[in-house]
Design an enzyme around this catalytic site. Sequence first.
Site, PDB file in Angstrom:
ATOM      1  N   THR A   9       0.819  -1.221   0.000  1.00 41.62           N
ATOM      2  CA  THR A   9       0.000   0.000   0.000  1.00 41.62           C
ATOM      3  C   THR A   9       0.844   1.259   0.000  1.00 41.62           C
ATOM      4  OG1 THR A   9      -1.791  -1.155   1.151  1.00 41.62           O
ATOM      5  CG2 THR A   9      -1.815   1.235   1.257  1.00 41.62           C
ATOM      6  N   SER A  58       1.181  -7.624  -0.873  1.00 43.15           N
ATOM      7  CA  SER A  58       1.894  -8.636  -0.086  1.00 43.15           C
ATOM      8  C   SER A  58       1.074  -9.897   0.159  1.00 43.15           C
ATOM      9  CB  SER A  58       2.372  -8.056   1.247  1.00 43.15           C
ATOM     10  OG  SER A  58       1.304  -7.819   2.134  1.00 43.15           O
ATOM     11  N   SER A  59      -0.212  -9.878  -0.138  1.00 42.60           N
ATOM     12  CA  SER A  59      -0.984 -11.119  -0.089  1.00 42.60           C
ATOM     13  C   SER A  59      -0.537 -12.090  -1.176  1.00 42.60           C
ATOM     14  CB  SER A  59      -2.481 -10.828  -0.227  1.00 42.60           C
ATOM     15  OG  SER A  59      -2.757 -10.201  -1.473  1.00 42.60           O
ATOM     16  N   THR A 102       1.222  -4.718   4.229  1.00 48.15           N
ATOM     17  CA  THR A 102       0.958  -5.085   5.624  1.00 48.15           C
ATOM     18  C   THR A 102       0.397  -6.492   5.788  1.00 48.15           C
ATOM     19  OG1 THR A 102      -1.242  -4.055   5.509  1.00 48.15           O
ATOM     20  CG2 THR A 102       0.577  -2.693   6.334  1.00 48.15           C
ATOM     21  N   ASP A 103      -0.217  -7.049   4.741  1.00 48.39           N
ATOM     22  CA  ASP A 103      -0.892  -8.342   4.905  1.00 48.39           C
ATOM     23  C   ASP A 103       0.064  -9.443   5.336  1.00 48.39           C
ATOM     24  OD1 ASP A 103      -3.260  -7.167   4.247  1.00 48.39           O
ATOM     25  OD2 ASP A 103      -3.440  -8.085   2.262  1.00 48.39           O
TER      26      ASP A 103
END
Length: 312
Positions: free
Chosen positions: A19, A60-61, A93-94
Site C-alpha cells: 500500500t 503482499s498477499s 501489511t498483509d
Amino acid sequence: MTSPARPGTFVLVIATGGTIACTTDPATGARTPTLSAAELVTACGTTDEVRVYDATSLDSSSMTLADVDHLISLVHSALADVSVSGIVVTHGTDSMADTALALDLVHSDPRPVVLTGAQVPSDHPRADGPANLLHAITLAADPLSRGQGVMVSFGGDTLAARGAFKDDTSASRAFSLSAPMTLPRPRPVSPAPLADVCVPIVRAWPGAGSELIDAVASLGPAGIVVEALGAGNVSEGMGAALRRVLGGGTPVVISTSVPHGEVAFDYGGAGGGNTLGKLGAIPAGWLRAGQARIALATALATGSDPRALLGV
C-alpha cells in the site's frame, strides 16, 4: 547497489510494493503499487543518506516463499557491504509480519533490518507511508538499533519481528505483539531456499470434521500448521485426523486464532492440546499461524529443530 568508501554511510531502502507504493485508479477506486523506491524516499523527506533498490512490486498477499527467498538473498548481499548502516524494506501489511520473521530467523548481522509500509495509499490526503518510512530510515541509521535483529516500524511503534502480527485492518497503528514482552531470538540459522517447502495453514472451528485435514494431508505437505481454538485445541474430528497425520510422520505445529497469549497444551480429549502434544504435535508458543508457518518451513529447509525456531 554501489557503495562509497566510508563504512556505515547509508541506509539501503528495498521496495517490494504494498500500500505504501500504491496509487488509486480514479475510475475504479482500485489501489495498485506504482511508486518506486526512489519516489517513496523523496516523499518521506529524510535527511539521512539513502540508496534504493526496487526488488518487486506486489500486493503482499501475493508474496510467495520464492519472493521471500529473493528478499533474504538481497538483504544478505547488501550486508556484505560495510558501507550499509542498516536496511529498510517497504512491504505490504498483509504479510509483513511473516516476512519479518523469515528475515529475522536467518539474520546474524548486528545491523538493523526494518520493515515498514502503510495503511492508506500514497495519494490519500492522510497518507501514512511517508511518516512511517521516515521513522524506519531514522531507526535503521541509528547505531543504537544494532543488535536488535529485524524490526517492524509502523504508526510510531517499533516492534520486534518475533511475535508481531497485524491486528487492525485500517488503523494507523496496525501491528501488535502476541506476547506482553519482547521475545528472545533463537540463534540464527543459515539461509536455505523456502520456495519448495509446502506448509499449509488449516483453520479450526467448533465441531470441525476430519475432511479438511485429510484433504490437505493427501497433498503430501512438508508440514502443517493448525490455527486452533483457545490455547491450542481442535474438535474431536479434526483431532482424529491430526492423529493420522502425526502417525505418518508429518510435522504438525499448533497455533491459535486468539490474538494474544501463548499456546499451552493443557486440555485432554481427542482434539485437546495435551493429547496432540503427546502424539508429537508442536506448540507454536507465542507465534501466530503465519509466523509459525515461516518458522516450520525454515526449520524444514535448514534441517533445524522446529522447536528452537518456534521458541518453545
